[in-house]
Design a protein around this motif. Structure first.
Motif, mmCIF file in Angstrom:
data_model
loop_
_atom_site.group_PDB
_atom_site.id
_atom_site.type_symbol
_atom_site.label_atom_id
_atom_site.label_comp_id
_atom_site.label_asym_id
_atom_site.label_seq_id
_atom_site.Cartn_x
_atom_site.Cartn_y
_atom_site.Cartn_z
ATOM 1 N N GLY A 123 0.774 -1.228 0.000
ATOM 2 C CA GLY A 123 0.000 0.000 0.000
ATOM 3 C C GLY A 123 0.808 1.282 0.000
ATOM 4 O O GLY A 123 1.788 1.435 -0.738
ATOM 5 N N ILE A 124 0.391 2.220 0.830
ATOM 6 C CA ILE A 124 1.042 3.525 0.915
ATOM 7 C C ILE A 124 2.503 3.380 1.318
ATOM 8 O O ILE A 124 3.385 4.047 0.764
ATOM 9 C CB ILE A 124 0.288 4.431 1.903
ATOM 10 C CG1 ILE A 124 -1.075 4.824 1.320
ATOM 11 C CG2 ILE A 124 1.103 5.685 2.224
ATOM 12 C CD1 ILE A 124 -1.960 5.598 2.288
ATOM 13 N N GLY A 125 2.793 2.507 2.268
ATOM 14 C CA GLY A 125 4.174 2.316 2.712
ATOM 15 C C GLY A 125 5.071 1.821 1.604
ATOM 16 O O GLY A 125 6.231 2.241 1.471
ATOM 17 N N GLU A 126 4.557 0.938 0.765
ATOM 18 C CA GLU A 126 5.312 0.441 -0.388
ATOM 19 C C GLU A 126 5.639 1.582 -1.343
ATOM 20 O O GLU A 126 6.781 1.714 -1.805
ATOM 21 C CB GLU A 126 4.489 -0.619 -1.098
ATOM 22 C CG GLU A 126 5.112 -1.167 -2.368
ATOM 23 C CD GLU A 126 4.231 -2.193 -3.041
ATOM 24 O OE1 GLU A 126 4.630 -2.695 -4.119
ATOM 25 O OE2 GLU A 126 3.139 -2.504 -2.511
ATOM 26 N N ALA A 127 4.650 2.425 -1.626
ATOM 27 C CA ALA A 127 4.862 3.553 -2.535
ATOM 28 C C ALA A 127 5.883 4.538 -1.964
ATOM 29 O O ALA A 127 6.729 5.071 -2.696
ATOM 30 C CB ALA A 127 3.541 4.264 -2.798
#
Length: 269
Positions: free
Chosen positions: A18-22
């Motif tokens: 999710g956001i953390g990956e991005a």
């Protein structure tokens, strides 16, 4: 101006999806040395591999549950031992829940607060001495749920309101020591987060996103990349005088009627 993080060491929690990956991928593209934290070993390894492909820098992978003291201790210790320093921390790890005061229980409360508030509090306090040494910064990932009230968001929205206040408090405390603290609050964001909290099929989730999109003043829901760009901006030297802020990345949704858009209604007893 393109931010340059080639001399920076950044810790990103909740980096396996999710956001953390991005966020992790964008920091890697800009040359940062990364410590990535997640609970899913396979997902975390995949994200780390993609980050390494950007500039050839191998991230430190830390498999830990930040809802526990042991997980926070391991994350702080492993990061500092491996890199010897830290210039940035992105507290992104979080869990959700969909309930209300008639249906809730204390197990749900503890599970959400232990990750979203206690874990951030515990990990941050351990990393602050290193951030003071480097005159570094912290970016916390909150949500517009921290200020927008909607049925079914208990206790998740409470944790984000607490995180917002925590961010402002420590921004004031740490400013004299040269450490900046800011918060990014996403609106409706394309991720697996909502699907994990509902029984939506892929098709139902797409319909939910389309319904949300129609109520966003700018006409678009967020992506992880949208949030990542703001995180990087706040963590960069371009934001050297920015601290204590809560920046919404939501297309203006917070100013519209949030209500049923943020959470599927829950039937009460």
């Amino acid at each position: 101006m393109v931010a340059d993080f080639t001399s920076k060491v950044v810790l990103v929690t909740g980096a396996s999806t999710g956001i953390g990956e991005a966020i992790a991928l964008l920091f890697a593209k800009l040359g940062a040395k990364l410590a990535l934290v997640g609970r899913n070993v396979e997902n975390l390894a995949n994200v780390a591999k993609r980050c390494e492909a950007e500039k050839g820098l191998k991230p430190l992978q830390i498999v830990a549950d930040l809802a526990t003291d042991a997980g926070c201790d391991k994350t702080a210790m492993d990061t500092i031992l491996y890199f010897g320093r830290l210039t940035g921390c992105v507290n992104n790890a979080g869990v959700g829940a969909r309930t209300n005061i008639l249906l809730t229980d204390m197990q749900t409360y503890d599970r959400v607060f232990n990750t979203n508030v206690r874990g951030v509090y515990n990990l941050t306090r351990q990393l602050v001495p290193e951030l003071i040494k480097s005159k570094g910064n912290i970016v916390n990932i909150s949500s517009i749920s921290g200020s927008a009230v909607s049925v079914g968001s208990l206790p998740y929205s409470m944790t984000k309101a607490a995180l917002d206040h925590f961010s402002k408090l420590i921004a004031l405390e740490l400013a004299p020591r040269g450490v900046r603290v800011n918060t990014v609050s996403p609106g409706v964001t394309v991720s697996k987060f909502v699907q994990r909290l509902t029984d939506y099929t892929e098709e139902q989730y797409k319909e939910w996103l389309e319904e949300a999109r129609r109520s966003v003043p700018l006409g678009q829901v967020c992506t992880g990349e949208d949030v990542a760009k703001m995180v990087v901006h706040l963590a960069s030297d371009d934001s050297a005088l920015v601290t204590g802020t809560i920046v919404q990345v939501d297309g203006g949704l917070q100013y519209n009627t949030v209500g049923s858009l943020m959470q599927k209604q829950i039937k009460t007893k």
